[in-house]
Design a protein around this motif. Sequence first.
Motif, mmCIF file in Angstrom:
data_model
loop_
_atom_site.group_PDB
_atom_site.id
_atom_site.type_symbol
_atom_site.label_atom_id
_atom_site.label_comp_id
_atom_site.label_asym_id
_atom_site.label_seq_id
_atom_site.Cartn_x
_atom_site.Cartn_y
_atom_site.Cartn_z
ATOM 1 N N CYS A 153 0.982 -1.205 0.157
ATOM 2 C CA CYS A 153 -0.141 -0.006 0.050
ATOM 3 C C CYS A 153 1.010 1.382 0.144
ATOM 4 O O CYS A 153 0.604 2.109 -0.594
ATOM 5 C CB CYS A 153 -0.896 0.149 1.335
ATOM 6 S SG CYS A 153 -2.184 -1.383 1.458
ATOM 7 N N ASP A 154 1.691 1.371 0.899
ATOM 8 C CA ASP A 154 2.441 2.604 1.276
ATOM 9 C C ASP A 154 3.822 2.890 0.351
ATOM 10 O O ASP A 154 4.337 3.861 0.145
ATOM 11 C CB ASP A 154 2.989 2.557 2.600
ATOM 12 C CG ASP A 154 1.557 2.779 3.629
ATOM 13 O OD1 ASP A 154 0.368 2.516 3.056
ATOM 14 O OD2 ASP A 154 1.531 3.387 4.579
ATOM 15 N N THR A 172 -8.399 -0.148 4.949
ATOM 16 C CA THR A 172 -9.166 0.508 4.368
ATOM 17 C C THR A 172 -8.426 1.767 3.926
ATOM 18 O O THR A 172 -8.910 2.449 2.965
ATOM 19 C CB THR A 172 -10.122 1.041 5.660
ATOM 20 O OG1 THR A 172 -9.319 1.684 6.812
ATOM 21 C CG2 THR A 172 -10.869 -0.056 6.178
ATOM 22 N N ASP A 173 -7.376 2.440 4.448
ATOM 23 C CA ASP A 173 -6.608 3.346 3.754
ATOM 24 C C ASP A 173 -5.366 3.080 2.860
ATOM 25 O O ASP A 173 -4.550 3.723 2.364
ATOM 26 C CB ASP A 173 -5.882 4.240 5.089
ATOM 27 C CG ASP A 173 -4.693 3.353 5.832
ATOM 28 O OD1 ASP A 173 -4.867 2.009 5.416
ATOM 29 O OD2 ASP A 173 -3.788 3.802 6.486
ATOM 30 N N CYS A 174 -5.771 2.025 2.202
ATOM 31 C CA CYS A 174 -4.621 1.440 1.202
ATOM 32 C C CYS A 174 -4.768 2.357 -0.096
ATOM 33 O O CYS A 174 -6.036 2.020 -0.852
ATOM 34 C CB CYS A 174 -4.827 -0.021 0.952
ATOM 35 S SG CYS A 174 -3.631 -0.672 -0.090
ATOM 36 N N GLN A 175 -3.683 3.036 -0.568
ATOM 37 C CA GLN A 175 -3.759 3.740 -1.611
ATOM 38 C C GLN A 175 -2.537 3.488 -2.326
ATOM 39 O O GLN A 175 -1.760 4.526 -2.550
ATOM 40 C CB GLN A 175 -4.197 5.127 -1.481
ATOM 41 C CG GLN A 175 -5.584 5.431 -1.050
ATOM 42 C CD GLN A 175 -5.962 6.943 -0.661
ATOM 43 O OE1 GLN A 175 -5.180 7.845 -0.371
ATOM 44 N NE2 GLN A 175 -7.070 7.214 -0.666
ATOM 45 N N SER A 177 0.376 3.649 -5.150
ATOM 46 C CA SER A 177 0.817 4.450 -6.228
ATOM 47 C C SER A 177 0.603 3.773 -7.531
ATOM 48 O O SER A 177 0.567 4.752 -8.539
ATOM 49 C CB SER A 177 2.127 5.015 -5.993
ATOM 50 O OG SER A 177 3.010 4.505 -6.100
ATOM 51 N N TRP A 216 -7.546 -5.879 -3.629
ATOM 52 C CA TRP A 216 -6.494 -5.758 -4.486
ATOM 53 C C TRP A 216 -6.770 -5.951 -6.053
ATOM 54 O O TRP A 216 -6.269 -5.493 -6.783
ATOM 55 C CB TRP A 216 -5.191 -6.775 -4.135
ATOM 56 C CG TRP A 216 -4.548 -6.393 -2.742
ATOM 57 C CD1 TRP A 216 -4.748 -7.051 -1.605
ATOM 58 C CD2 TRP A 216 -3.579 -5.405 -2.674
ATOM 59 N NE1 TRP A 216 -3.850 -6.305 -0.587
ATOM 60 C CE2 TRP A 216 -3.351 -5.378 -1.314
ATOM 61 C CE3 TRP A 216 -3.088 -4.434 -3.530
ATOM 62 C CZ2 TRP A 216 -2.264 -4.538 -0.812
ATOM 63 C CZ3 TRP A 216 -2.291 -3.540 -3.040
ATOM 64 C CH2 TRP A 216 -2.000 -3.592 -1.662
ATOM 65 N N ARG A 219 -8.239 -2.968 -7.264
ATOM 66 C CA ARG A 219 -7.187 -1.987 -7.367
ATOM 67 C C ARG A 219 -6.385 -2.139 -8.599
ATOM 68 O O ARG A 219 -5.983 -1.441 -9.317
ATOM 69 C CB ARG A 219 -6.116 -2.022 -6.250
ATOM 70 C CG ARG A 219 -5.211 -1.003 -6.370
ATOM 71 C CD ARG A 219 -5.536 0.424 -6.299
ATOM 72 N NE ARG A 219 -4.486 1.429 -6.595
ATOM 73 C CZ ARG A 219 -3.937 1.646 -7.964
ATOM 74 N NH1 ARG A 219 -4.746 1.229 -8.991
ATOM 75 N NH2 ARG A 219 -3.092 2.726 -8.046
#
Length: 297
Positions: A153-154, A172-175, A177, A216, A219
Amino acid sequence: MRTYIVNSLYALVLLISSSSLAAEQAPYKNIQVDNDLRQYRLFVPASYTDNTPLPLVLNFHGTSNTPDRQEALSDFEKLAEKERFIVVTPLALFTRTAGGPITWNANKKQGPDDVNFITLLLHQLQQDWAIDNKRIYATGFSGGARMSSRLGCDLADRIAAIAPVAGLRFPTDCQPSRPVPIMTFHGEKDGINHFILREDSPVYWTMGVEDALAGWIKRNQCKAPVQTALSSSLTEFAYQGCSHHADIVFYRSTEAGHTWPGSPMAEQMLRFGLGKTEESLAATDLIWQFFKAHPLP
């Protein structure tokens, strides 16, 4: 059930407390991170020269365990010697309660910032060793699987692919790049990180495995999987057409417990109540083959 979880985790510590001679030979290194002196186990193949950058695999141990025990469980360093890549197995520091077992701060609670730890560690490793920056990967077991998920995620700009074993997460905060290639494994009879979320699931376990996987898949914009029955208990789900070739491969066992497929510790894990291991599936080898096929674009 929570008492069973704690006892099972400590049983895992006991069953792999004696590492192999090869495992004992890998040194520990230190790095200062904010106010904490952090440690990591470092394995560099004997054939290393600073003329040829090598891939790097971060191998995260489970809750209440250590880098030595993670190596005994996964046997990554033997493969690294043969295939010529560096293995770094960091040591966790975070505890959810005072005096509780160490684990990874994958949910980013108050305490050690483990994403920052790995960021600084990668910077240090890249200064000290010839590392192929397009081939840095993360795997781990249980709590270490949650940590490798967090890095997907990070740190998607630095981690080429991840392979969580018995602990895939999609916070839930997985964003991330970019879409991140993933190989993951989970047993339906996992008594610690439950395949399906239950009322008695651990506090950190906020969704079932299929829900995490679905995060995933969405995403990475993957299409429906090709399903292959590998045995009466084991199915491979290979998701197709994912964005930017960010493949997802999921191995689902109807019989496995909280285990590492193909681990040399399979009999001991069964004896200590952690469940059966899919012994015919060599997770470490499969993970490395997947990693090799997925460098950073």
